[in-house]
Every structure is written in structure tokens, then in C-alpha cells.
Motif scaffolding. Structure first.
Motif, PDB file in Angstrom:
ATOM      1  N   ALA C  16     -20.689 -15.932  19.456  1.00 25.54           N
ATOM      2  CA  ALA C  16     -19.252 -15.667  19.566  1.00 25.54           C
ATOM      3  C   ALA C  16     -18.799 -14.701  18.483  1.00 25.54           C
ATOM      4  CB  ALA C  16     -18.480 -16.984  19.467  1.00 25.54           C
ATOM      5  N   SER C  17     -19.371 -14.828  17.294  1.00 21.58           N
ATOM      6  CA  SER C  17     -18.953 -13.963  16.194  1.00 21.58           C
ATOM      7  C   SER C  17     -19.320 -12.506  16.477  1.00 21.58           C
ATOM      8  CB  SER C  17     -19.573 -14.439  14.878  1.00 21.58           C
ATOM      9  OG  SER C  17     -19.079 -13.686  13.793  1.00 21.58           O
ATOM     10  N   TRP C  18     -20.518 -12.295  17.003  1.00 20.71           N
ATOM     11  CA  TRP C  18     -20.910 -10.920  17.328  1.00 20.71           C
ATOM     12  C   TRP C  18     -20.215 -10.398  18.572  1.00 20.71           C
ATOM     13  CZ3 TRP C  18     -22.788  -7.078  14.630  1.00 20.71           C
ATOM     14  CH2 TRP C  18     -23.406  -7.369  13.408  1.00 20.71           C
ATOM     15  N   ALA C 159     -19.885  -3.748   4.862  1.00 19.33           N
ATOM     16  CA  ALA C 159     -19.888  -2.747   5.933  1.00 19.33           C
ATOM     17  C   ALA C 159     -18.965  -3.180   7.071  1.00 19.33           C
ATOM     18  CB  ALA C 159     -21.322  -2.575   6.450  1.00 19.33           C
ATOM     19  N   PRO C 160     -18.467  -2.236   7.855  1.00 21.05           N
ATOM     20  CA  PRO C 160     -17.671  -2.592   9.041  1.00 21.05           C
ATOM     21  C   PRO C 160     -18.571  -3.236  10.083  1.00 21.05           C
ATOM     22  CG  PRO C 160     -18.151  -0.253   9.045  1.00 21.05           C
ATOM     23  CD  PRO C 160     -18.649  -0.783   7.719  1.00 21.05           C
ATOM     24  N   MET C 161     -17.984  -4.040  10.953  1.00 17.73           N
ATOM     25  CA  MET C 161     -18.780  -4.804  11.919  1.00 17.73           C
ATOM     26  C   MET C 161     -18.296  -4.533  13.339  1.00 17.73           C
ATOM     27  SD  MET C 161     -19.331  -8.953  12.064  1.00 17.73           S
ATOM     28  CE  MET C 161     -20.149  -9.747  13.454  1.00 17.73           C
ATOM     29  N   PRO C 162     -19.150  -3.948  14.155  1.00 17.71           N
ATOM     30  CA  PRO C 162     -18.781  -3.745  15.561  1.00 17.71           C
ATOM     31  C   PRO C 162     -18.964  -5.039  16.341  1.00 17.71           C
ATOM     32  CG  PRO C 162     -20.994  -2.959  15.196  1.00 17.71           C
ATOM     33  CD  PRO C 162     -20.504  -3.486  13.857  1.00 17.71           C
ATOM     34  N   ALA C 163     -18.323  -5.131  17.481  1.00 14.39           N
ATOM     35  CA  ALA C 163     -18.622  -6.231  18.394  1.00 14.39           C
ATOM     36  C   ALA C 163     -19.645  -5.737  19.405  1.00 14.39           C
ATOM     37  CB  ALA C 163     -17.364  -6.712  19.094  1.00 14.39           C
ATOM     38  N   VAL C 164     -20.490  -6.642  19.831  1.00 11.29           N
ATOM     39  CA  VAL C 164     -21.461  -6.314  20.872  1.00 11.29           C
ATOM     40  C   VAL C 164     -20.706  -5.916  22.132  1.00 11.29           C
ATOM     41  CG1 VAL C 164     -23.206  -7.330  22.378  1.00 11.29           C
ATOM     42  CG2 VAL C 164     -23.208  -7.846  19.928  1.00 11.29           C
ATOM     43  N   GLY C 165     -21.122  -4.864  22.761  1.00 10.89           N
ATOM     44  CA  GLY C 165     -20.502  -4.468  24.018  1.00 10.89           C
ATOM     45  C   GLY C 165     -19.406  -3.445  23.868  1.00 10.89           C
ATOM     46  N   GLU C 166     -19.121  -3.035  22.639  1.00 15.46           N
ATOM     47  CA  GLU C 166     -18.072  -2.026  22.451  1.00 15.46           C
ATOM     48  C   GLU C 166     -18.620  -0.610  22.504  1.00 15.46           C
ATOM     49  OE1 GLU C 166     -14.780  -4.017  19.530  1.00 15.46           O
ATOM     50  OE2 GLU C 166     -16.492  -3.028  18.605  1.00 15.46           O
ATOM     51  N   GLY C 167     -19.930  -0.499  22.573  1.00 17.73           N
ATOM     52  CA  GLY C 167     -20.496   0.831  22.697  1.00 17.73           C
ATOM     53  C   GLY C 167     -21.163   1.344  21.437  1.00 17.73           C
ATOM     54  N   PHE C 168     -21.059   0.597  20.333  1.00 16.09           N
ATOM     55  CA  PHE C 168     -21.788   1.018  19.142  1.00 16.09           C
ATOM     56  C   PHE C 168     -23.270   0.723  19.333  1.00 16.09           C
ATOM     57  CE2 PHE C 168     -17.514   0.504  17.537  1.00 16.09           C
ATOM     58  CZ  PHE C 168     -17.371   1.601  16.706  1.00 16.09           C
ATOM     59  N   ASN C 169     -24.080   1.566  18.747  1.00 17.37           N
ATOM     60  CA  ASN C 169     -25.520   1.369  18.813  1.00 17.37           C
ATOM     61  C   ASN C 169     -25.928   0.514  17.626  1.00 17.37           C
ATOM     62  OD1 ASN C 169     -28.222   1.502  19.149  1.00 17.37           O
ATOM     63  ND2 ASN C 169     -28.424   3.695  18.709  1.00 17.37           N
ATOM     64  N   VAL C 170     -26.098  -0.773  17.862  1.00 19.32           N
ATOM     65  CA  VAL C 170     -26.373  -1.647  16.735  1.00 19.32           C
ATOM     66  C   VAL C 170     -27.423  -2.688  17.104  1.00 19.32           C
ATOM     67  CG1 VAL C 170     -24.400  -3.114  17.329  1.00 19.32           C
ATOM     68  CG2 VAL C 170     -25.344  -3.222  15.042  1.00 19.32           C
ATOM     69  N   ALA C 171     -28.451  -2.797  16.271  1.00 17.57           N
ATOM     70  CA  ALA C 171     -29.450  -3.850  16.438  1.00 17.57           C
ATOM     71  C   ALA C 171     -29.187  -4.901  15.379  1.00 17.57           C
ATOM     72  CB  ALA C 171     -30.851  -3.275  16.275  1.00 17.57           C
ATOM     73  N   VAL C 172     -29.219  -6.137  15.793  1.00 12.54           N
ATOM     74  CA  VAL C 172     -28.900  -7.232  14.872  1.00 12.54           C
ATOM     75  C   VAL C 172     -30.156  -8.076  14.695  1.00 12.54           C
ATOM     76  CG1 VAL C 172     -27.378  -9.189  14.435  1.00 12.54           C
ATOM     77  CG2 VAL C 172     -26.541  -7.242  15.761  1.00 12.54           C
TER      78      VAL C 172
END
Lengths: 321, 321, 321, 321
Positions: C16-18, C159-172
Motif C-alpha cells: 500500500a505504501s508503494w 529522496a523523493p518517492m514515486p508511487a508504483v504505476g505513475e510512470g516512473f522507472n523505479v526498481a524497489v
């Protein structure tokens, strides 16, 4: 998000879904087994999500990267109680792409976990994939409640789903609950109404959910039912059998559950013999027998990821014709 | 030993079994789902143990102390890959006692997890139990290896089982392994041989494992297939129907899996209609249809732990006759 | 959302947090132990979330509803590797409310799991709570990335934190990773840089995080360090001791970790003896000794949820003065 | 036995131990975190077993095969409530062998889980190991009850332990229980008595449990406290410093918990400065400071599995002298 094990992964998926996002996780047999309790949680709480199970040789850890098709029945019956499963089976890289989207669409439309049941062969095959422009893709999103909505569960017509934190008063529990989420763990009526609704919302839309690829099903001597990587050998076997003068019809299951009974019933009316090749010891076979009321010809192969070849199928077709 | 959750419990059971003891754990639906991966581990490593699943209303947490019969298919198909399940179904306090012993005996004889699939009604019923003297009980113990034995796995005739710490050189893994326990995660032959042997050691002894209670199965108009608490209503319904002149036959499943096909086939030859009452949305029904090749009359009831009454069964019998 | 166990709950919180929401779960000792791996996952992936641990008598299941304060050290050291914990300790119903908000604010500001370490007494106390109007509450939200941001991890400045599904390329991943999320599991520099940054982002803001209630800490003969329900007995004991002519100073830990060293050092300069009453066998005591370099007077009590009374503290104060 | 995850493994260990066998499992940080609840279960039920934690760079998955020493505090405080930990730290292949036996001996003698806290360097080092003849090894076995014994828990003198299935009437629960195993979850006296006994049975035998390697601890200017792989660099650094005229004393912790306070107190009396080199951000350092009442010189290094070199230690020694 890379979680530390499958229990955490499926938990994170449920959390993300109730936070308003679309969420998915991928695993193979042992992880899929470990997720079974939470998948039931998702069915009972009507949580849209996608679980990809890439089948490999089991049971147990088995042969970890070797293709198999042995989780068909588990995908239907793996968790406890009376639930309805939606399970899709791709047979190409293109379908891995398309069925993933379709799995999300079905999960959002019917608010339920959807399983994408791949096998190791199809999950790892290297093929050209046609990715359409975004605007031409059909994307289904869960229905959002109106501000005054209070009934978020248990509708055959699929209730709207709020996200946690938006201000709706919603309790989410896998205990028996009524339409507003209130627990009712005594008494039959609420339980009966809810479980019937949860099953009905899927089965009453079965014709929207079930998809098959069909070939000559009304006009054949020998019928074949297959899915996943095995179905690709069926294509070639059918072609060669027809060249040899045998009329072959086949149903390829794009949706495995709910099981496409209609297509198979049609095939059974026409075909004298039905062959079910599958990379397990006979799981789909039992289901085809149940529907058609007769024994099928089983062609099973397990171990080492060895595929069922066109030749092997052809040989059975020729003997059956 | 009271562990902190079901994962720990089933793990402790496996540990105790390999330490040379007989071990058992009891749970209901959600816990049974959580145990599925390790149950598969037990099948693959041929670990004798008993898992009691006291069925209650699911899916999810459902109604926690309300009787149900909704885990029948899960008990057969809950873990991944091709495995064979032994599942017993008691219908009295006496049988809770006797079938627990029998479950241990079967698990020791065939070196495999055995499920005692009770329902809440039978698990909590208060009845007189006849406990025989110890010496009159049949107690089966796993076969112990001779000092020179080296092959502890994968025999259709059931391999001997050493205990950990006794000095035998034995690796225990749920990955595919050969007869001495060596992992073989590449190549088809070992996997095929082992999985076939693990299934065959159960199916080739199915006649020893399958038990049913039969009444008039060769000489009836209406047949009934039932198990667990529901079967007790069948007794009375059958009696009253016979008094009313209807010839009723029934099969009561003492063993649910392997499914007693022979008894049901005999019943199907004689009976015009087969009725399957069960406290779920129709799980055993599908299996009876698969075997008999025809539709059965389903009588299903869920929620609140309400039993299917003799009257409800009788009504269906009279309509079917 | 009511999940089926603590592993699923903490997983759902991370999911939920991500997905962009604020998420919290509550448990007591055994569940807190089960969550430890995933709490470490949250620290490593910089996932804001709140975990409430309502302490009861342990270890193990112990006494399930009996108040205790035995998880102080676990809240700091429960997961593996070098991490920094933020742990708050309320001592009233009002603070249960306020510290929950504060826990969220700290977790969002520093992108890290925050533990609200209550005890059963404070969690169940029934008191008037003043709930301020929404607009007067300070609510902190995680910093959101700008569209061009690519560095989402490992900054001491958070650091700033994107949400999953917003289009940022992020591996967690909880494996060692660099600022853009790329895994680096070989070589020292990235690991060192990241772990130091994750710890520094908390310790360099310790003065913002640490809160204490202080009374006469610069001007006392006897000092007391306490937290949670025990601190309420300290209030009365101190009053009565002062009436009797003993100058008492105290530090009440509102933040337990990072441990408020400065306040305690000031107290230690003034007080001849420091008393640490706590409902465990001496956990905070060790930390006070480490900081002050001298032995403290320990007043410990465990079992049955029995509180340390003002009289018991007063007696120790009078003896120590 | 290769279980499917760490929860299953530690569960299997507990099951095997109560079945009368000696059992052990090995893991590293994330798995060790996942085991914490069950380790507390083992402490509370007085279950002898050995858990090997091979430390690697954390937190989270961190750097999976890279040496570290970051789980020192977790090994002491990882589970909830007041418990006492026995933790051993080998620094050679020979000690990996010997301390494993010693860990079993301590676990059997004191009926408690014992942690063998290795680091990746020591666990993988390739050295000649001297394996003594069987008869010269000291092997301790748990005390077995006499047929009339009924008290199996909560004795400072360590109660006898029956195996499950031998006919003793014993309930094993991690809830608070009395000497015969009866649950007492209300009231202080039983809880207090049992928890104090469980801690006392370890602390009252601390002198039997604590082992250190000591060098010049009564006669030095600079003292060093170290353990595991780091202690091997200390040997060389000390030698070179002494050649350069600096009197160096050191304590090498063979037992980390209970923390060897006496040896360190002696060292602190003699040495002007104490250096604590460790491959974490300073865990043992805090404990040395607590005991000695003064600040130590910290030498910390993390990441990539890079060891602290003799040169790095030597440099700090020369500066400190």
C-alpha cells in the motif's frame, strides 16, 4: 518491488490493490502453493489482482526451470471453501503480453484475483511481440464508488470499490461479511447470499470470460483439447493429420477456468475420440471426461521440461482415427 | 507442541517425522491453505504424517466455527504438481478415533502425508467412543532400513525410511532426486521415474486404501453418495424412503481420495438417479459425474453450519424416484 | 484490511505504501517478531509506514493480554544488519492519538518504518481525548518526485518517492542498490554509501525526532528515566518525594529510539543516583548505563500485567536519596 | 532436510528436537530475521537446538555473499520479551567445527536455542581441520526424565526433557506455563517465576558459557576487543604494535552473549584506550562502553565483504597509544 518471499509478495499485492493501484506478482509452483491462503483472502474480499504462475515440474521444488503443466487443478482448487477461479493460459509471447492485460481487465471488472497460468516454455519463449499503441488497448478500471455509496461487497453485478484512505467507511475482512463489510460469522443467510454472489458474479459472466481457439469442432473425427505450449504441437499435428486425410478438430483453451464446457461439448458431439495431451499426469483430461461423459485418450509427459512433440500427438491421432 | 502458526506447525511435523516419530497437526481451512506448500514437500520427500482439516465455512476466514464440507477438492489438489492424496472422512466420534489411527497407519505404510478431512460437526460431536485395548489395535510402523540399505526413496513398493541422526547417509530434498536422495534437476528420466513411483505407490494400493460403507448399491432406484456429517442424514432419509417404498442405495465415502470409483460405478449401474448432498456448492458431485458419465442431482447447502436434514434429502429422493 | 497473519499484514502495508498511500499495522510481541524481516525490507527500500507494537508479557506467546515493556531492545535491534530505528512511546490515550500522527509524519518525512511502541495499559486505557480540528493538525506527506527525477534512494536529505504505476522507472529491492535503484551486490562503495546515508538521514535529524518530557533535570538529587505506562507512576512518586524534601528530576522518553542521550546526560550530571523503573528485566537500564557511564538503580517488574506503583518507585527514591 | 523456507526450517528443527533428536539449521540475515518468532518459541519451551547465522552485508537482502558482522545485537535482542541468548563466535574452520559441537552441548545442557554466529569469511575459509577421534569429543545429551517425573519446565537447574511419544504427559506451549506445562496466562507469580528461571538457568551458569581468548589483558596500554574474522587481523596488528614498542592487550570473544564482562573489565583497568574493530557500524562497541563506562575507539567497515586489515588496526593502535 522485490519482496523477500511469496507470502510477503502476495500480501503487498493485496495492500497495493486496496490502495487503489493495479498489482501483480509472478511465481512458480512452490510459491503459488504458499500464496493459496491469501488468494482466498482476495477472492473473499473481492480484491482485483493478477497472479502469474509459471508452471514447472513439481510437486515440491521438483525441477526448478523445467517446463510443465501440472498446476491446472491447483489453480482451480488450491484454496479452501467454495470459490470461483479465473485462469488464463497463453501459448505465445504475444499472448503473454495480451493475456496479462486481459487478466488485469477481468480482475478489475469482476473484482477478483485472476491467475495467468503460463508454463516455463511460453514464459521464456523468444518471439516478436506486436505492442499496439496505447490508445488502441482496451483498459478496464474498477468501478469507483459515488460519494454516497456504502455497499462495497457481495453484488453479482460487482460492487464499486473504494481505495483505502479516500474517506469511505469500509472494513475489509475475509470473514463472512455483508454488503457494507460488517462481519456476520453466525447464521446462514448472509454467508449463503455472499458466497453465492461472489461465485455468481463470475459464473453469470462466464461467456464473457471464457475464450477458446476452435478449429473444425463441428466437423471432425478426432478432437483434441489442449492449452499452453502443448497446443503449439497440436497445430502441426492437426495439419499433418489432415494432409493424411484425418479430419481433426481442436479446442485450445485460452481460458482454462471457468472451464469452456460449451466448446468442448460441441467438439464431443462431432468427434469419435477426444485426445488430451498435457504435460502432467492427466488433469484437464478429468475435466473433459466430466463434461463429455466419456473417457478421453490421454497423452501425458512429464520431466526435464521435455515438450510433447507434434509427432507424438500425430501418432495418437492416427491410432485414434 | 503448540506452535505459533500453521507454517511452523507443519514444519515441526515434518521435522518430528524425520526424527523418527509419528506426528500430526490439526487445523481448519485457512491454516490448511497455508500448509499446502509443505504438504507437497511431504509428498515429494515421502514423509509420513497426518494433517487433520476440520472443515468450516470458507473461503477466507469465512465463518470460523460453522460446519461445512468445502475443502474436498482442495484436499486433493491444493498443492502444485502431480501428486496423489490420501484423504479420509469420518462420520462419528468413534470414527474420529479410528480414522486417526488408520490415517497414521496409511501414512506409515505408504510414507506419505494423509489428510483426515473432518467437518466441524463430526469433530465436535459428543458421543460414546469405544476405545479398544491397546493390543487389539492394528498399529503400522514405517519400515526401517537395514544397516546396508542406501535406497530410501522412490519405490512403488515403498522404500525404508531412516531417522535423521541414526547414521544413514541420507539427503532429504523436495527437489527431484533419485532413490538415494541425490538431486536431479535436469533431464526427464529420473523425474518421470520418481513421480510415477510416488503416485503408483498409492494408486496401485488403492483397493487397500479406499473404504466405503455401502447399502443396496446393486439393487436400487435412487442412489446417494455422501460423506461426513451429511451421511448421517442420509441414513434416516434412506430408511424413511424405503418405508415409503422407494429402493434407495448409498455409498458413504470413508475414503474420499483416492475416489472410490468402483463402488460408485456399481451404484450407477443400478440407480436411475444419483443424488449428491454436500455442504458446499458441489465438489464431490463433479467427481461422481466424471466417473459415471452423467449428471447427478445436486443438493447443496452452505452457511451458518446448518446441516442438510433428513427431510431435505428425503424430499429430493421422492422427487427423483 | 484484516489479513490472515502478520506476514501478510506487513506485506500489505509495504504494498500500500508503494502504491502511494499511508499504511499502518498493529500487533504485539509474537507478531512483531514475525514482521522483523519485512521491517528490514522497509528500512532498506525506504518505505514509509507505521507499525504499532502493543507490548505484552513475553517471550513467546507469554501472557497474551497482560501489559509489559519487554520489546524495547527488539524495537531497536530486531532485524539484521546496521539500521536505525525510530520508536515512539506514548503514555496516555491522548498520546496514542497524537503519536500515531507523529509516527506517520516522521515516516513520511524520513521515508522509513516507524514503530509506535505502546504497552497494553496505554493501548487500552480509557481517557478523554482531545481531537483537534483537521486544519490544525500538522500532516506531513512524502516528497513526490518531479517528472524528470530519476534518483529515488539513498539520500541523507531523503529522496523523493514515486508511487508504483505513475510512470516512473523505479526498481524497489532490499538488495544493495544505488540511487536509481540498480542492484549492486558486489563491491564496497555503493553498499557503504547507501547504508551510511540510510542511517544518517535519521541520525542527522535526531534532534527533530527525539522528544522527551523533562522535569528538574538540571537540579535534582535523584533522577528517574522512564517511558510508557510506568512514567505515570513516576509523576506521582516524584511529587510525593518532593513533598518529602527530595529533589527529583526525571526524563520521560517520548522517543525511545534514537535514544535521547542529551537529556539523560544532563540528568546524570545533576543526579547522584539514576533510577530506571521498567516492566521488563532491565532493557532501558542498559542503555542509560552505556550513556552515563555508571550503574543505575534498576526497578523491574514482570508478569500478570501488574504495573509498577508510585509507592514502589517512591520507596526506591527515598532509599536512593 | 531441505525445507522450502526459513519458517519451515526452524519449525522442523523444533519438531525434531521434541521428537528426541539434536537438530540444527543454518541461514544468514534475512532468514535469521524470519526465524525470530520461533526462536523465542524455543526459548520459552526450552527446546535445545542450534541456529547458525552466517552474517553477510545487510540490512534486507543487502549483499548476499559478502562478509559482515552486523547481526550481533539481533542475535541478542531479535525476538520479543525478556530472554537470554547464548551466542558463539568462531574465528577459524577449526572453531566452526568445535563450536558447532559446543553449541549443541550448551543447548542440550541448558535446554535453549544456541546461535552460532559466524561471518561469511569464517564460514567459507579453507583451512586444515583437526577432527579428533569420536571418543575424545565431549558430547552432552539432554537430561532424560525418570518414569515418575512430571516437572519438565522452568527449573534454574534445568528440567529433564521427555521426547514426544514416549508416554510422558507433557504439553508444550510458548504461553506462560508452570513446571508441568500447564498454561497460566493470568496472574503474575507463575510468569515471574518462570521467566526468571529461564533467564537464571543461563546467567547463573554464565561462567561455564562465556569463553574468551585473552592476551596481556592485565598489562597493556592499548586494549582491543574483537570477534570472528576481524580478530585474525587483530593478531597480526598486535604483534606488529608490540614489535614497535606498544603494549597491546586483547580480548577475543568466543562467546558473544552472555557478554564476557569480566574479561573486558580487567582489560579496561589496564588499558588507556580500548579499540573495537568490527564489520558493522558499531554494535559490540556500545556494549563495551556500557560495561567499561567510557567511550571506545571505534573502527568500523562495511560493504563488499572487505575485511578490516591488520594495517588499519595497527594505524588506530599507534594513534591511540
Amino acid at each position: 518491488m522485490q519482496m523477500e518471499d511469496e507470502l510477503a509478495s502476495i500480501g503487498a499485492v493485496m495492500g497495493a490493490s486496496w490502495a487503489g493501484r493495479k498489482a501483480m506478482t509472478a511465481t512458480s509452483g512452490p510459491g503459488f502453493s504458499l500464496m493459496q491462503e491469501t488468494i482466498g483472502w482476495g477472492f473473499m474480499t473481492e480484491t482485483p489482482c493478477v497472479v502469474v504462475d509459471v508452471q514447472r515440474a513439481g510437486p515440491g521444488t521438483g525441477q526448478a526451470t523445467k517446463s510443465a503443466q501440472g498446476d491446472v487443478m491447483q489453480a482451480r482448487w488450491g484454496t479452501h471453501g467454495d470459490y470461483a477461479a479465473i485462469v488464463l493460459s497463453p501459448n505465445s509471447a504475444q499472448e503473454m503480453f495480451e493475456f496479462t492485460i486481459r487478466a488485469f481487465n477481468l480482475s478489475e471488472r469482476y473484482r477478483t484475483p485472476v491467475v495467468l497460468l503460463a508454463d516455463e516454455t511460453i514464459a521464456h519463449v523468444r518471439e516478436r511481440v506486436n505492442v499496439p499503441r496505447g490508445e488502441s488497448l482496451e483498459i478496464v478500471n474498477r468501478r469507483h464508488p459515488d460519494p454516497r455509496d456504502t455497499r462495497f461487497f457481495g453484488s453479482e453485478a460487482v460492487a464499486p470499490m473504494p481505495a483505502v484512505g479516500e474517506g469511505f467507511n469500509v472494513a475489509v475482512t475475509a470473514s463472512t461479511h455483508d454488503e457494507v463489510g460488517m462481519r456476520f460469522t453466525q447464521g446462514a443467510p448472509v454467508h449463503r447470499r455472499m458466497i453465492e454472489a461472489l461465485n455468481a458474479k463470475i459464473y453469470s459472466h462466464a461467456s464473457d470470460i471464457m475464450e477458446t481457439e476452435r478449429h473444425n469442432i463441428e466437423n471432425c473425427d478426432v478432437g483434441i483439447v489442449s492449452f499452453g505450449c502443448t497446443s503449439r504441437s497440436v497445430y502441426e499435428a492437426a495439419e499433418r493429420a489432415e494432409t493424411a486425410g484425418v479430419r481433426v478438430g481442436y479446442v485450445r483453451l485460452k481460458t482454462i477456468w471457468p472451464f469452456p464446457e460449451d466448446a468442448i461439448s460441441v467438439l464431443a458431439k462431432s468427434a469419435n475420440r477426444i485426445i488430451v495431451p498435457e504435460m502432467n499426469l492427466g488433469q484437464t483430461s478429468g475435466e473433459v471426461e466430466r463434461i463429455t461423459g466419456r473417457k478421453v485418450v490421454r497423452l501425458n509427459k512429464i520431466g526435464g521440461g521435455e515438450l510433447i512433440t507434434p509427432e507424438e500427438i500425430l501418432e495418437v491421432v492416427m491410432r485414434a482415427s
